[in-house]
Design a protein around this motif. Structure first.
Motif, PDB file in Angstrom:
ATOM      1  N   LEU A  56       0.862  -1.470   0.175  1.00 38.05           N
ATOM      2  CA  LEU A  56      -0.254   0.299  -0.386  1.00 38.05           C
ATOM      3  C   LEU A  56       0.500   1.528  -0.308  1.00 38.05           C
ATOM      4  CD1 LEU A  56      -3.149   1.630   0.293  1.00 38.05           C
ATOM      5  CD2 LEU A  56      -2.511   0.997   2.376  1.00 38.05           C
ATOM      6  N   GLN A  57       2.166   1.301   0.793  1.00 38.22           N
ATOM      7  CA  GLN A  57       2.860   2.480   0.865  1.00 38.22           C
ATOM      8  C   GLN A  57       3.622   2.071  -0.927  1.00 38.22           C
ATOM      9  OE1 GLN A  57       4.388   4.211   4.198  1.00 38.22           O
ATOM     10  NE2 GLN A  57       2.691   3.886   4.682  1.00 38.22           N
ATOM     11  N   PHE A  58       4.081   1.347  -1.227  1.00 40.82           N
ATOM     12  CA  PHE A  58       4.616   1.525  -2.674  1.00 40.82           C
ATOM     13  C   PHE A  58       3.342   2.677  -3.433  1.00 40.82           C
ATOM     14  CE2 PHE A  58       5.172  -0.324  -6.752  1.00 40.82           C
ATOM     15  CZ  PHE A  58       6.275  -0.157  -6.615  1.00 40.82           C
ATOM     16  N   GLU A  59       2.338   1.561  -3.518  1.00 38.40           N
ATOM     17  CA  GLU A  59       1.055   2.306  -4.593  1.00 38.40           C
ATOM     18  C   GLU A  59       0.837   3.510  -3.913  1.00 38.40           C
ATOM     19  OE1 GLU A  59      -2.179  -0.428  -3.801  1.00 38.40           O
ATOM     20  OE2 GLU A  59      -1.486  -2.396  -4.679  1.00 38.40           O
ATOM     21  N   ARG A  60       1.358   4.043  -3.461  1.00 37.75           N
ATOM     22  CA  ARG A  60       0.961   5.679  -2.449  1.00 37.75           C
ATOM     23  C   ARG A  60       2.379   6.401  -3.280  1.00 37.75           C
ATOM     24  NH1 ARG A  60      -0.696   7.019   3.357  1.00 37.75           N
ATOM     25  NH2 ARG A  60      -3.454   5.851   3.167  1.00 37.75           N
ATOM     26  N   LEU A  61       3.505   5.504  -3.630  1.00 38.59           N
ATOM     27  CA  LEU A  61       4.371   6.276  -4.130  1.00 38.59           C
ATOM     28  C   LEU A  61       3.795   5.915  -5.601  1.00 38.59           C
ATOM     29  CD1 LEU A  61       7.129   7.450  -4.093  1.00 38.59           C
ATOM     30  CD2 LEU A  61       8.391   5.226  -4.058  1.00 38.59           C
TER      31      LEU A  61
ATOM     32  N   PRO B 134       9.304  -6.178  -8.356  1.00 31.89           N
ATOM     33  CA  PRO B 134       8.031  -6.930  -8.361  1.00 31.89           C
ATOM     34  C   PRO B 134       6.863  -6.105  -7.688  1.00 31.89           C
ATOM     35  CG  PRO B 134       9.742  -7.445  -6.598  1.00 31.89           C
ATOM     36  CD  PRO B 134      10.180  -6.496  -7.726  1.00 31.89           C
ATOM     37  N   GLN B 135       6.801  -5.391  -7.353  1.00 33.64           N
ATOM     38  CA  GLN B 135       5.904  -5.342  -6.260  1.00 33.64           C
ATOM     39  C   GLN B 135       4.296  -4.124  -7.642  1.00 33.64           C
ATOM     40  OE1 GLN B 135       8.742  -4.788  -4.677  1.00 33.64           O
ATOM     41  NE2 GLN B 135       8.306  -5.759  -2.928  1.00 33.64           N
TER      42      GLN B 135
ATOM     43  N   LYS C 104      -5.875  -1.693 -13.170  1.00 33.18           N
ATOM     44  CA  LYS C 104      -4.058  -2.262 -13.476  1.00 33.18           C
ATOM     45  C   LYS C 104      -3.079  -2.460 -12.464  1.00 33.18           C
ATOM     46  CE  LYS C 104      -5.480  -0.714 -18.407  1.00 33.18           C
ATOM     47  NZ  LYS C 104      -5.136   0.494 -19.996  1.00 33.18           N
ATOM     48  N   SER C 105      -2.284  -2.916 -13.072  1.00 33.83           N
ATOM     49  CA  SER C 105      -1.006  -2.959 -12.119  1.00 33.83           C
ATOM     50  C   SER C 105      -0.281  -1.838 -12.544  1.00 33.83           C
ATOM     51  CB  SER C 105      -0.282  -3.321 -12.053  1.00 33.83           C
ATOM     52  OG  SER C 105       0.050  -3.692 -14.120  1.00 33.83           O
TER      53      SER C 105
END
Length: 538
Positions: free
Chosen positions: A332-337, A428-429, A496-497
């Motif tokens: 979740l933190q990575f998605e915010r970035l 990979p995230q 999507k990713s």
């Protein structure tokens, strides 16, 4: 507690007319200036705007006035015709009918009254008839007070107090620009300050790498998609977007003005500061609009503790995978970035430009009601069971901090030499589709056109404070950002990713008026950018 800066300070200075004020704005150069030091070339004489001897000025003692009170100085003006007597200054006191005050002369830099050619001409003329015009409001009431964020203002003020106490910011030797660790009076680092004129391509950048880049490879100099020397605005703009979307991954950043001897200044500014200091030592009654070096405008970003480069932890995570629940939190933190970088179109997000804080779970043994040496006060087993908390578990924590956002907000998508891709797209995230949590967090806001326009208006108020602000270029920046928001919204709706997001075609959403005579109603036109950079992988 910050002492409020009230206008009483200005009124007190304005009421005291028995002082004279020296200021750069009151120094007028009327003739050619020559140097006082021997061995200086003619080229240096012509290029130097004004030169004043660095030796302490010698002021002849003044006689008392008619009533026996000492004569107070009010203004200083040159005497003579600007040739042979140019190095002398006439001291004129308050108008009290005493004519002999005009006979007192202060010789600057030459105690014997000797003259070396055309020494300074009438280079120094200080007139303080109108004292109100000599006191700068910006000097006594700086722009570092932020009404909507008093805590941030207190931190900036503590940094100013530390600098006044001799605790100067320290230059960060990593990177290609002049950036500094700013400390508080307790000698603790509280922020990172990046001056505008010390940015990678700034005129006072103390690092030589970008100078070599410009000299040896001018065809690839700079980033053609970015506005030069506005990195400090980009830093503050990234923090604004972060707070607006409640991402909370960018350390709070604002635009402030600071002065420090450790900053990189040109020689003439340091010479002027030394001259003012010398005059102040000899004439304590002298007042200056600014005693120290000129303030520098830049970004002031709060310092984060216990964070390390992302590259360090990513390598550790490959060898020691995170637990399932902690891995979901990191995702979740990575998605915010990803959301932040994609909206502001950050062109410089390597693994060394974002930080990770990971605190592993620990077990802490804690006994309530125990003595300092660990022996319980009561020997009763029942009381020990009731008053003892065993095996308190400190929960793990993992967070991301997005720093170094100075190369964002381009006015066009990269289309020249390099593509400036997002380096996190190879992790990979980035292959995991966006979670429902990030959709619930930002999708309602990004789908609202009024929210997007409000964000653009706040960025406009931030960017317009730059002296080189261009409204046309700003509109192009916002057109790119609107296109990024449009792609991100569609990717979130389609599940999507991040990898699929960065593969979407570059979109530009331009704003145009529906009615040329109206200033309220606008329409938006969408177009795709067809031109691609020469190198698409770097």
């Amino acid at each position: 507690m910050v002492v409020p800066r009230t206008p009483q300070r200005m009124e007190k200075l304005k009421e005291d007319l028995n002082i004279f004020i020296l200021d750069d704005s009151n120094i007028h150069q009327t003739t050619a200036v020559s140097t006082f030091a021997e061995g200086v070339t003619d080229l240096e004489r012509r290029s130097s705007p004004v030169r004043i001897p660095l030796t302490p000025p010698l002021i002849r003692p003044l006689e008392n006035g008619g009533d026996g009170s000492p004569i107070m100085l009010n203004r200083i003006v040159p005497i003579g015709n600007g040739t042979d007597q140019a190095s002398q200054l006439k001291i004129i006191g308050p108008s009290n009918g005493t004519d002999r005050m005009n006979q007192h002369v202060a010789t600057v830099g030459n105690p014997h009254g000797e003259h070396r050619g055309n020494c300074c001409g009438t280079a120094l003329r200080i007139d303080s008839i109108n004292i109100e015009s000599l006191i700068s409001d910006d000097e006594y009431f700086p722009n570092n007070d932020i009404p909507d964020d008093p805590h941030f203002s207190d931190l900036v003020y503590s940094a100013e107090i530390a600098i006044d106490a001799g605790i100067y910011p320290e230059r960060i030797y990593q990177g290609s620009s002049g950036s500094y660790f700013v400390k508080n009076p307790a000698n603790k680092v509280v922020a990172v300050f990046k001056p505008k004129d010390e940015e990678p391509y700034g005129r006072l950048n103390p690092k030589w790498t970008k100078w070599m880049h410009k000299l040896c490879c001018p065809c690839c100099f700079g980033r053609a998609c970015l506005i030069p020397n506005q990195g400090y605005l980009s830093e503050a703009g990234a923090s604004l977007v972060d707070q607006k979307l409640n991402l909370n991954i960018v350390p709070k950043t604002r635009v402030v003005r600071l002065v420090s001897e450790t900053f990189n200044y040109p020689r003439i500014d340091r010479q002027k500061a030394r001259i003012k200091k010398t005059i102040k030592e000899r004439i304590p009654a002298a007042r200056f609009n600014r005693m120290s070096l000129p303030p520098k405008t830049g970004s002031f970003q709060l310092f984060v503790d216990s964070f390390k480069d992302a590259d360090y932890w990513l390598r550790r995570f490959e060898q020691e995978p995170l637990p399932t629940r902690l891995s979901q939190k990191f995702q979740l933190q990575f998605e915010r970035l990803v959301v932040l970088d994609y909206i502001i179109r950050n062109t410089d997000r390597g693994n060394d430009n974002w930080l990770i804080k990971y605190e592993q779970p620990t077990i802490v043994s804690h006994v309530n009601g125990s003595t300092p040496n660990g022996i319980p006060r009561s020997s009763s087993r029942l009381e020990m069971t009731e008053n003892t908390d065993w095996n308190l578990v400190q929960l793990p924590e993992i967070r991301i901090a997005a720093i170094d956002n100075g190369l964002a907000f381009p006015f066009k998508h990269p289309d020249s030499w390099r593509a400036y891709p997002y380096h996190w797209a190879w992790l990979p995230q980035a292959k995991v589709p966006f979670s429902q949590d990030i959709k619930d967090l930002i999708l309602p806001s990004l789908s609202d056109l009024n929210f997007v326009e409000e964000l653009c208006n706040e960025l406009y108020e931030l960017f317009r404070q730059d002296k080189g602000f261009d409204r046309g270029l700003f509109e192009r920046q916002m057109s790119v950002m609107r296109g990024q928001i449009l792609n991100l919204t569609q990717a979130l709706k389609d599940g999507k990713s991040p990898v699929q997001l960065v593969q979407m075609p570059a979109v530009i959403v331009e704003r145009s008026k529906v009615n040329p005579g109206s200033a309220r109603f606008f329409s938006f036109q969408q177009r795709f950018q067809n031109k691609s950079p020469f190198f698409s992988w770097c």
